[in-house]
Scaffold this motif. Structure first.
Motif, PDB file in Angstrom:
ATOM      1  N   ALA A 215      -5.844   7.364  -3.040  1.00 35.59           N
ATOM      2  CA  ALA A 215      -6.815   7.856  -2.130  1.00 35.59           C
ATOM      3  C   ALA A 215      -8.161   7.247  -2.301  1.00 35.59           C
ATOM      4  O   ALA A 215      -9.159   6.762  -1.561  1.00 35.59           O
ATOM      5  N   THR A 216      -8.539   7.150  -3.775  1.00 30.89           N
ATOM      6  CA  THR A 216      -9.662   6.851  -4.187  1.00 30.89           C
ATOM      7  C   THR A 216      -9.947   5.101  -4.081  1.00 30.89           C
ATOM      8  O   THR A 216     -11.038   4.763  -4.350  1.00 30.89           O
ATOM      9  N   ASP A 217      -8.700   4.459  -4.156  1.00 34.88           N
ATOM     10  CA  ASP A 217      -8.904   3.068  -4.097  1.00 34.88           C
ATOM     11  C   ASP A 217      -8.317   2.534  -2.824  1.00 34.88           C
ATOM     12  O   ASP A 217      -7.783   1.400  -2.583  1.00 34.88           O
ATOM     13  N   ALA A 218      -8.602   3.117  -1.680  1.00 29.88           N
ATOM     14  CA  ALA A 218      -8.264   2.770  -0.237  1.00 29.88           C
ATOM     15  C   ALA A 218      -9.341   1.949   0.174  1.00 29.88           C
ATOM     16  O   ALA A 218      -9.636   1.988   1.449  1.00 29.88           O
ATOM     17  N   SER A 219      -9.838   0.805  -0.526  1.00 32.20           N
ATOM     18  CA  SER A 219     -10.748   0.002   0.088  1.00 32.20           C
ATOM     19  C   SER A 219     -10.120  -1.046   0.875  1.00 32.20           C
ATOM     20  O   SER A 219      -8.642  -1.167   0.913  1.00 32.20           O
ATOM     21  N   GLU A 220     -10.859  -1.590   1.917  1.00 32.23           N
ATOM     22  CA  GLU A 220     -10.194  -2.777   2.833  1.00 32.23           C
ATOM     23  C   GLU A 220      -9.529  -3.624   1.634  1.00 32.23           C
ATOM     24  O   GLU A 220      -8.472  -4.189   2.254  1.00 32.23           O
ATOM     25  N   SER A 221      -9.949  -4.237   0.693  1.00 33.52           N
ATOM     26  CA  SER A 221      -9.432  -5.130  -0.169  1.00 33.52           C
ATOM     27  C   SER A 221      -8.209  -4.503  -0.578  1.00 33.52           C
ATOM     28  O   SER A 221      -7.037  -5.339  -0.702  1.00 33.52           O
ATOM     29  N   ALA A 222      -8.075  -3.436  -0.912  1.00 35.79           N
ATOM     30  CA  ALA A 222      -6.699  -2.720  -1.752  1.00 35.79           C
ATOM     31  C   ALA A 222      -5.783  -2.603  -0.486  1.00 35.79           C
ATOM     32  O   ALA A 222      -4.604  -3.049  -0.869  1.00 35.79           O
ATOM     33  N   VAL A 223      -5.923  -2.295   0.694  1.00 33.18           N
ATOM     34  CA  VAL A 223      -5.194  -2.359   1.812  1.00 33.18           C
ATOM     35  C   VAL A 223      -4.523  -3.730   1.883  1.00 33.18           C
ATOM     36  O   VAL A 223      -3.334  -3.651   2.342  1.00 33.18           O
ATOM     37  N   LEU A 224      -5.425  -4.632   2.217  1.00 35.50           N
ATOM     38  CA  LEU A 224      -5.118  -6.034   2.475  1.00 35.50           C
ATOM     39  C   LEU A 224      -4.248  -6.355   1.318  1.00 35.50           C
ATOM     40  O   LEU A 224      -3.177  -7.092   1.563  1.00 35.50           O
ATOM     41  N   ALA A 225      -4.349  -6.166   0.143  1.00 33.68           N
ATOM     42  CA  ALA A 225      -3.539  -6.539  -1.009  1.00 33.68           C
ATOM     43  C   ALA A 225      -2.187  -5.920  -0.858  1.00 33.68           C
ATOM     44  O   ALA A 225      -1.245  -6.653  -1.288  1.00 33.68           O
ATOM     45  N   LEU A 226      -2.336  -4.774  -0.829  1.00 32.27           N
ATOM     46  CA  LEU A 226      -0.996  -4.073  -0.520  1.00 32.27           C
ATOM     47  C   LEU A 226      -0.293  -4.345   0.686  1.00 32.27           C
ATOM     48  O   LEU A 226       0.946  -4.723   0.512  1.00 32.27           O
ATOM     49  N   ALA A 227      -0.659  -4.872   1.780  1.00 33.08           N
ATOM     50  CA  ALA A 227       0.070  -5.267   2.941  1.00 33.08           C
ATOM     51  C   ALA A 227       0.411  -6.726   2.389  1.00 33.08           C
ATOM     52  O   ALA A 227       1.580  -6.984   3.039  1.00 33.08           O
ATOM     53  N   LEU A 228      -0.187  -7.615   1.975  1.00 32.05           N
ATOM     54  CA  LEU A 228       0.200  -8.808   1.519  1.00 32.05           C
ATOM     55  C   LEU A 228       1.528  -8.838   0.547  1.00 32.05           C
ATOM     56  O   LEU A 228       2.589  -9.496   0.729  1.00 32.05           O
ATOM     57  N   HIS A 229       1.204  -7.958  -0.439  1.00 36.54           N
ATOM     58  CA  HIS A 229       2.371  -7.844  -1.249  1.00 36.54           C
ATOM     59  C   HIS A 229       3.792  -7.220  -0.758  1.00 36.54           C
ATOM     60  O   HIS A 229       4.558  -7.714  -1.266  1.00 36.54           O
ATOM     61  N   GLU A 230       3.327  -6.113  -0.102  1.00 39.74           N
ATOM     62  CA  GLU A 230       4.832  -5.671   0.420  1.00 39.74           C
ATOM     63  C   GLU A 230       5.296  -6.589   1.586  1.00 39.74           C
ATOM     64  O   GLU A 230       6.415  -6.779   1.282  1.00 39.74           O
ATOM     65  N   GLY A 231       4.641  -7.261   2.133  1.00 43.82           N
ATOM     66  CA  GLY A 231       5.101  -8.525   3.253  1.00 43.82           C
ATOM     67  C   GLY A 231       5.790  -9.261   2.392  1.00 43.82           C
ATOM     68  O   GLY A 231       6.788  -9.856   2.837  1.00 43.82           O
ATOM     69  N   ILE A 232       5.258  -9.884   1.220  1.00 46.43           N
ATOM     70  CA  ILE A 232       5.948 -10.946   0.567  1.00 46.43           C
ATOM     71  C   ILE A 232       7.289 -10.406  -0.001  1.00 46.43           C
ATOM     72  O   ILE A 232       8.239 -11.021  -0.188  1.00 46.43           O
ATOM     73  N   ARG A 233       7.118  -9.009  -0.479  1.00 42.93           N
ATOM     74  CA  ARG A 233       8.658  -8.482  -1.073  1.00 42.93           C
ATOM     75  C   ARG A 233       9.576  -8.208  -0.092  1.00 42.93           C
ATOM     76  O   ARG A 233      10.555  -8.685  -0.292  1.00 42.93           O
TER      77      ARG A 233
END
Length: 110
Positions: free
Chosen positions: A45-63
Motif C-alpha cells: 500500500a505504501t508503494d502504490a505509485s502510478e509507476s509501481a502500478v504500471l510496472a505491475l500491470a506490465l509484468h503481469e501482462g507479460i507473464r
C-alpha cells in the motif's frame, strides 16, 4: 513524458531507455482500480505509485502472455507426439498385416 505514457527498458549497454505507451480510457480506469486496492494486486500500500502500478500491470501482462505462449507450444508438442504415436500404431498395424499375409502365403505354398 509522464509515467503513465512511458516505461524504461535496459539497453545492451545497461542504460535504461524510455518507451512510449498509449493508454486508453479503459486502461486508466483499470489502473485506478488497482491503485484503489493495491494489496489485491500484490502491491504494498505504501508503494502504490502510478509507476509501481504500471510496472505491475506490465509484468503481469507479460507473464500471462508468456504462459499462454508456453501453453500453446506444449499443446502443439502434445499434438505432434500424439500424431506421431498414431502414425506409429498405424505402421505397426500394417507390419502385422504384412506378416500375417506373408505367413498365409507361405502356408499356401506347402
Amino acid at each position: 513524458m509522464s509515467a503513465a505514457t512511458s516505461g524504461t527498458t535496459a539497453t545492451a549497454s545497461g542504460k535504461k531507455a524510455r518507451k512510449s505507451v498509449s493508454i486508453s480510457p479503459r486502461d486508466l480506469r483499470d489502473l485506478a482500480l488497482i491503485r484503489e486496492a493495491p494489496q489485491a494486486a500484490g502491491l504494498d500500500a505504501t508503494d502504490a505509485s502510478e509507476s509501481a502500478v504500471l510496472a505491475l500491470a506490465l509484468h503481469e501482462g507479460i507473464r500471462v502472455l508468456r504462459e499462454a505462449q508456453e501453453g500453446a507450444l506444449y499443446a502443439q508438442e502434445a499434438e505432434e507426439i500424439t500424431g506421431s504415436a498414431a502414425l506409429s500404431a498405424e505402421h505397426e498395424q500394417l507390419r502385422r498385416r504384412r506378416a500375417r499375409n506373408a505367413a498365409a502365403s507361405e502356408d499356401s505354398y506347402r
